[in-house]
Design an enzyme around this catalytic site. Structure first.
Site, PDB file in Angstrom:
ATOM      1  N   ALA A  17       0.810  -1.211   0.000  1.00 18.94           N
ATOM      2  CA  ALA A  17       0.000   0.000   0.000  1.00 18.94           C
ATOM      3  C   ALA A  17       0.848   1.266   0.000  1.00 18.94           C
ATOM      4  O   ALA A  17       0.525   2.244   0.657  1.00 18.94           O
ATOM      5  CB  ALA A  17      -0.947  -0.007   1.194  1.00 18.94           C
ATOM      6  N   GLY A  18       1.960   1.247  -0.743  1.00 19.80           N
ATOM      7  CA  GLY A  18       2.689   2.469  -1.033  1.00 19.80           C
ATOM      8  C   GLY A  18       2.156   3.058  -2.333  1.00 19.80           C
ATOM      9  O   GLY A  18       1.051   2.716  -2.782  1.00 19.80           O
ATOM     10  N   ILE A  19       2.924   3.920  -2.972  1.00 18.98           N
ATOM     11  CA  ILE A  19       2.449   4.541  -4.204  1.00 18.98           C
ATOM     12  C   ILE A  19       2.127   3.495  -5.268  1.00 18.98           C
ATOM     13  O   ILE A  19       1.127   3.625  -5.985  1.00 18.98           O
ATOM     14  CB  ILE A  19       3.472   5.576  -4.740  1.00 18.98           C
ATOM     15  CG1 ILE A  19       2.915   6.293  -5.984  1.00 18.98           C
ATOM     16  CG2 ILE A  19       4.818   4.952  -5.006  1.00 18.98           C
ATOM     17  CD1 ILE A  19       3.808   7.409  -6.487  1.00 18.98           C
ATOM     18  N   ALA A  20       2.930   2.430  -5.387  1.00 23.10           N
ATOM     19  CA  ALA A  20       2.703   1.420  -6.413  1.00 23.10           C
ATOM     20  C   ALA A  20       1.386   0.690  -6.189  1.00 23.10           C
ATOM     21  O   ALA A  20       0.582   0.515  -7.117  1.00 23.10           O
ATOM     22  CB  ALA A  20       3.866   0.425  -6.451  1.00 23.10           C
ATOM     23  N   SER A  46       7.846   2.970   2.356  1.00 24.57           N
ATOM     24  CA  SER A  46       8.957   3.812   1.942  1.00 24.57           C
ATOM     25  C   SER A  46       8.459   5.075   1.246  1.00 24.57           C
ATOM     26  O   SER A  46       9.093   6.132   1.334  1.00 24.57           O
ATOM     27  CB  SER A  46       9.890   3.028   1.009  1.00 24.57           C
ATOM     28  OG  SER A  46      10.537   1.978   1.710  1.00 24.57           O
ATOM     29  N   GLN A  51      11.615  11.959   0.330  1.00 28.68           N
ATOM     30  CA  GLN A  51      11.798  13.399   0.477  1.00 28.68           C
ATOM     31  C   GLN A  51      11.904  14.112  -0.869  1.00 28.68           C
ATOM     32  O   GLN A  51      11.338  15.183  -1.070  1.00 28.68           O
ATOM     33  CB  GLN A  51      13.069  13.681   1.286  1.00 28.68           C
ATOM     34  CG  GLN A  51      13.023  13.182   2.713  1.00 28.68           C
ATOM     35  CD  GLN A  51      14.368  13.307   3.407  1.00 28.68           C
ATOM     36  OE1 GLN A  51      15.394  13.536   2.770  1.00 28.68           O
ATOM     37  NE2 GLN A  51      14.373  13.141   4.716  1.00 28.68           N
ATOM     38  N   GLY A  52      12.658  13.529  -1.791  1.00 29.84           N
ATOM     39  CA  GLY A  52      13.035  14.242  -3.005  1.00 29.84           C
ATOM     40  C   GLY A  52      11.891  14.621  -3.912  1.00 29.84           C
ATOM     41  O   GLY A  52      11.503  15.779  -4.012  1.00 29.84           O
ATOM     42  N   GLU A 117      18.779  17.404  -8.703  1.00 33.56           N
ATOM     43  CA  GLU A 117      19.415  16.352  -7.919  1.00 33.56           C
ATOM     44  C   GLU A 117      20.573  15.767  -8.699  1.00 33.56           C
ATOM     45  O   GLU A 117      20.736  16.036  -9.902  1.00 33.56           O
ATOM     46  CB  GLU A 117      18.401  15.273  -7.526  1.00 33.56           C
ATOM     47  CG  GLU A 117      17.369  15.773  -6.525  1.00 33.56           C
ATOM     48  CD  GLU A 117      16.416  14.708  -6.037  1.00 33.56           C
ATOM     49  OE1 GLU A 117      15.680  14.992  -5.077  1.00 33.56           O
ATOM     50  OE2 GLU A 117      16.398  13.598  -6.602  1.00 33.56           O
ATOM     51  N   HIS A 232      22.338   5.111  -0.348  1.00 35.00           N
ATOM     52  CA  HIS A 232      22.252   6.561  -0.450  1.00 35.00           C
ATOM     53  C   HIS A 232      23.480   7.138   0.245  1.00 35.00           C
ATOM     54  O   HIS A 232      23.812   6.739   1.363  1.00 35.00           O
ATOM     55  CB  HIS A 232      20.970   7.078   0.205  1.00 35.00           C
ATOM     56  CG  HIS A 232      20.627   8.476  -0.200  1.00 35.00           C
ATOM     57  ND1 HIS A 232      21.343   9.562   0.236  1.00 35.00           N
ATOM     58  CD2 HIS A 232      19.657   8.961  -1.028  1.00 35.00           C
ATOM     59  CE1 HIS A 232      20.831  10.664  -0.291  1.00 35.00           C
ATOM     60  NE2 HIS A 232      19.807  10.326  -1.063  1.00 35.00           N
ATOM     61  N   ARG A 277      24.934   8.500  -7.480  1.00 34.69           N
ATOM     62  CA  ARG A 277      24.923   8.055  -6.088  1.00 34.69           C
ATOM     63  C   ARG A 277      25.979   7.005  -5.782  1.00 34.69           C
ATOM     64  O   ARG A 277      26.573   7.013  -4.705  1.00 34.69           O
ATOM     65  CB  ARG A 277      23.537   7.490  -5.745  1.00 34.69           C
ATOM     66  CG  ARG A 277      22.492   8.556  -5.519  1.00 34.69           C
ATOM     67  CD  ARG A 277      21.158   7.954  -5.186  1.00 34.69           C
ATOM     68  NE  ARG A 277      20.202   9.004  -4.857  1.00 34.69           N
ATOM     69  CZ  ARG A 277      18.917   8.795  -4.650  1.00 34.69           C
ATOM     70  NH1 ARG A 277      18.428   7.577  -4.714  1.00 34.69           N
ATOM     71  NH2 ARG A 277      18.112   9.800  -4.355  1.00 34.69           N
ATOM     72  N   HIS A 336      19.321   2.205   0.658  1.00 34.19           N
ATOM     73  CA  HIS A 336      18.206   3.084   0.338  1.00 34.19           C
ATOM     74  C   HIS A 336      17.246   2.504  -0.692  1.00 34.19           C
ATOM     75  O   HIS A 336      16.039   2.712  -0.594  1.00 34.19           O
ATOM     76  CB  HIS A 336      18.749   4.416  -0.166  1.00 34.19           C
ATOM     77  CG  HIS A 336      17.702   5.437  -0.471  1.00 34.19           C
ATOM     78  ND1 HIS A 336      16.816   5.902   0.489  1.00 34.19           N
ATOM     79  CD2 HIS A 336      17.389   6.092  -1.619  1.00 34.19           C
ATOM     80  CE1 HIS A 336      16.008   6.800  -0.057  1.00 34.19           C
ATOM     81  NE2 HIS A 336      16.332   6.926  -1.330  1.00 34.19           N
ATOM     82  N   ARG A 371      20.159   3.484  -9.759  1.00 33.47           N
ATOM     83  CA  ARG A 371      18.983   4.314 -10.024  1.00 33.47           C
ATOM     84  C   ARG A 371      19.324   5.794 -10.036  1.00 33.47           C
ATOM     85  O   ARG A 371      19.995   6.292  -9.135  1.00 33.47           O
ATOM     86  CB  ARG A 371      17.909   4.052  -8.960  1.00 33.47           C
ATOM     87  CG  ARG A 371      16.692   4.962  -9.078  1.00 33.47           C
ATOM     88  CD  ARG A 371      15.628   4.582  -8.089  1.00 33.47           C
ATOM     89  NE  ARG A 371      15.983   4.853  -6.711  1.00 33.47           N
ATOM     90  CZ  ARG A 371      15.743   5.997  -6.082  1.00 33.47           C
ATOM     91  NH1 ARG A 371      15.182   7.013  -6.723  1.00 33.47           N
ATOM     92  NH2 ARG A 371      16.072   6.145  -4.815  1.00 33.47           N
ATOM     93  N   LEU A 377       9.660   6.956  -7.616  1.00 32.94           N
ATOM     94  CA  LEU A 377       8.251   7.305  -7.476  1.00 32.94           C
ATOM     95  C   LEU A 377       7.608   7.472  -8.846  1.00 32.94           C
ATOM     96  O   LEU A 377       6.465   7.079  -9.072  1.00 32.94           O
ATOM     97  CB  LEU A 377       8.093   8.589  -6.663  1.00 32.94           C
ATOM     98  CG  LEU A 377       8.496   8.545  -5.183  1.00 32.94           C
ATOM     99  CD1 LEU A 377       8.285   9.916  -4.541  1.00 32.94           C
ATOM    100  CD2 LEU A 377       7.713   7.484  -4.425  1.00 32.94           C
TER     101      LEU A 377
END
Length: 519
Positions: A17-20, A46, A51-52, A117, A232, A277, A336, A371, A377
């Protein structure tokens, strides 16, 4: 064990039940769907901690080709160019969809504010609440899900096993509430997130233990690129676990990295603090290993604007005893994101009929070996609609259940975290990977609470041992160069267990773990 009420029979079931997961359920409407949430809706995801923001080429000086070029460069030769192009071209429309669903992105007048970023050639990061993008996305999507009558949300429910019959999904064994139950369904979407909870030092919720990967692997699905675990570069270095993330956007606004002498030790790295990164994480890791301390210095930039641009990070730092506007604060790399996952095609379908994967649990080919910031996201939001279309296009099929085993115990990563942290960090080598395999194999081979986390840790270690090169987030000190012929990796559970047994049979000398479990 009793069957779940027949009211849920043959409904598509989304696990996570996150964004996906939320976006997939919303895109499936008005078809009735069951959505499983490990905790209360919005807790322990997550996404809520992100934040980004989302990367999308909507600026007047930007376009999808530039975004694609940055993604491919960051991915170190393993990005699926055509799939990445398809996802990136759909990103601006996904931002519009999120806005229609109620996400309040930061704006200046009628225009979206765009941040910068690392490894992005343009300002293309769309954010909300300064550094609270994930929280705002979750707020809006949860509200939309609550208002959608076709979505049945089961909170506090954990998926324990995929039921497979004749190589196809026949149901899902779950546990929660009144006890174990079966959802008879031929269509399951995994949206369970990543693996950060398998490590001691991570910016992810502790509950992110690779559950979706374990479900898929036990069902016989192929997993891909498991060796690529992104660290990260800048988590707040303190006692708290999980570790607080210091968003890459802080460096995008001009903050630099210094050591205890004030030296800007990454100044000679191409891109310096805004290098990809993996390169920044290795630079910090090596500097720490040499006995130095590492600090984020934001006194000059963003300076006095820090608390306004990054209110959440500012509060995190102040709670830890640091004022980011007037003093440097300590940072270090932490797990991360996982570039590996369930191997899927362009519609999110796995190698098992009736099983899809969306978000971090999936390996779409977008991220390659490393990534690009804020592509995650975006990927979840874009792919959710394609997966929903694919699920709708596959008719429900009633299938007889095979004999069901005893309900697996809830996963417990406590014995696994020290092993993963000791041997599968930023820098790896054969000796460490072989030790990891030898220590994880006994844990993964029995039906105990640690078996599922150990199983995924084992598969990651086997994949890392097989990749005899350094590429992106996978860096080996014994194979420091990249292999020009390198390709994505594919691994099944059976192949992983066979390879692990051969490695363990080598009778390695004992090498005690030197890490204590964190609270």
């Amino acid at each position: 064990m009793t069957d779940h009420p027949n009211a849920f029979a043959d409904r598509p079931t989304v696990v996570g039940a996150g964004i996906a997961g939320l976006m997939t359920a919303l895109c499936l409407a008005p078809e009735p769907v069951v959505l499983l949430s490990y905790g209360h809706l919005g807790a322990e995801t997550s996404t809520a901690w992100a934040q980004g923001g989302l990367a999308a080429s909507i600026g007047s000086d930007d376009n999808p080709e530039l975004h694609l070029a940055d993604t491919i460069a960051a991915g170190h030769g393993l990005v699926d160019r055509e799939q990445a192009r398809r996802i990136i071209e759909a990103a601006p429309a996904a931002v519009q969809t999120l806005s229609r669903l109620g996400v309040r992105f930061d704006r200046e007048g009628d225009s979206l504010l765009l941040g910068l970023e690392a490894a992005h050639a343009r300002r293309r990061i769309i954010h909300a609440g300064g550094d609270s993008t994930g929280r705002e996305i979750m707020r809006a999507l949860i509200l939309a899900v609550r208002r959608t009558p076709s979505i049945t949300v089961l909170e506090g429910v954990e998926a324990r096993q995929l039921i497979v019959n004749d190589g196809m999904i026949a149901g899902l064994l779950a546990a929660g509430g009144t006890g174990p139950f079966v959802i008879p369904t031929s269509r399951v979407v995994l949206a369970t997130g990543g693996i950060g909870g398998l490590f001691l030092d991570s910016t992810n919720p502790r509950a992110s233990m690779g559950q979706g990967l374990a479900l898929a692997a036990r069902a016989g699905a192929l997993l891909s690129n498991l060796e690529f675990v992104q660290f990260h570069p800048t988590a707040l270095d303190g006692a708290a676990r999980p570790m607080a993330l210091i968003s890459e956007a802080v460096r995008g606004e001009g903050a630099i990295l210094v050591d205890e002498t004030g030296k800007r030790f990454l100044a000679d790295l191409p891109g310096a603090e805004l290098a990809p990164r993996d390169a920044v994480a290795r630079g910090i890791w090596r500097h720490l290993a040499e006995g130095h301390s590492v600090y984020m210095d934001a006194r000059s930039k963003p300076g006095a604007a820090f608390s306004r641009r990054f209110p959440g990070i500012s509060e995190i730092c102040r709670q830890a005893g640091f004022d980011p506007q007037s003093q440097p604060f300590p940072v270090r790399p932490a797990v991360h994101y996982h570039m590996g996952g369930v191997a899927v095609d362009g519609e999110g379908r796995s190698s098992i009929e009736g099983l899809w994967a969306c978000g971090e649990v999936a390996c779409t080919g977008l991220h390659g070996a490393n990534r690009l910031a804020s592509n995650s996201l975006m990927e979840a939001a874009v792919c959710a609609s394609w997966i929903a279309d694919s699920v709708k296009g596959q008719a429900a099929r009633q299938r007889a259940f095979p004999a069901l085993p005893v309900v697996p115990a809830p996963p417990n990563p406590t014995p696994v975290r020290p092993i993963m942290s000791r041997w599968l960090g930023v820098l790896r080598n054969r000796h460490g990977l072989e030790n990891a395999i030898a220590q994880l194999l006994p844990l993964a081979s029995r039906r105990a609470p640690a078996s599922e986390p150990a199983l995924i840790g084992l598969m990651i270690a086997v994949s890392a041992l097989r990749r005899e090169e350094s590429r992106g987030a996978h860096a080996r000190t014994d194979f420091p160069h990249s292999d020009p012929a390198s390709q994505r990796s594919l691994l099944s559970l059976d192949a992983a267990l066979e390879a692990a047994a051969e490695t363990a049979a080598a009778d390695l000398p004992p090498s005690p773990i030197q890490f204590a479990e964190s609270a």
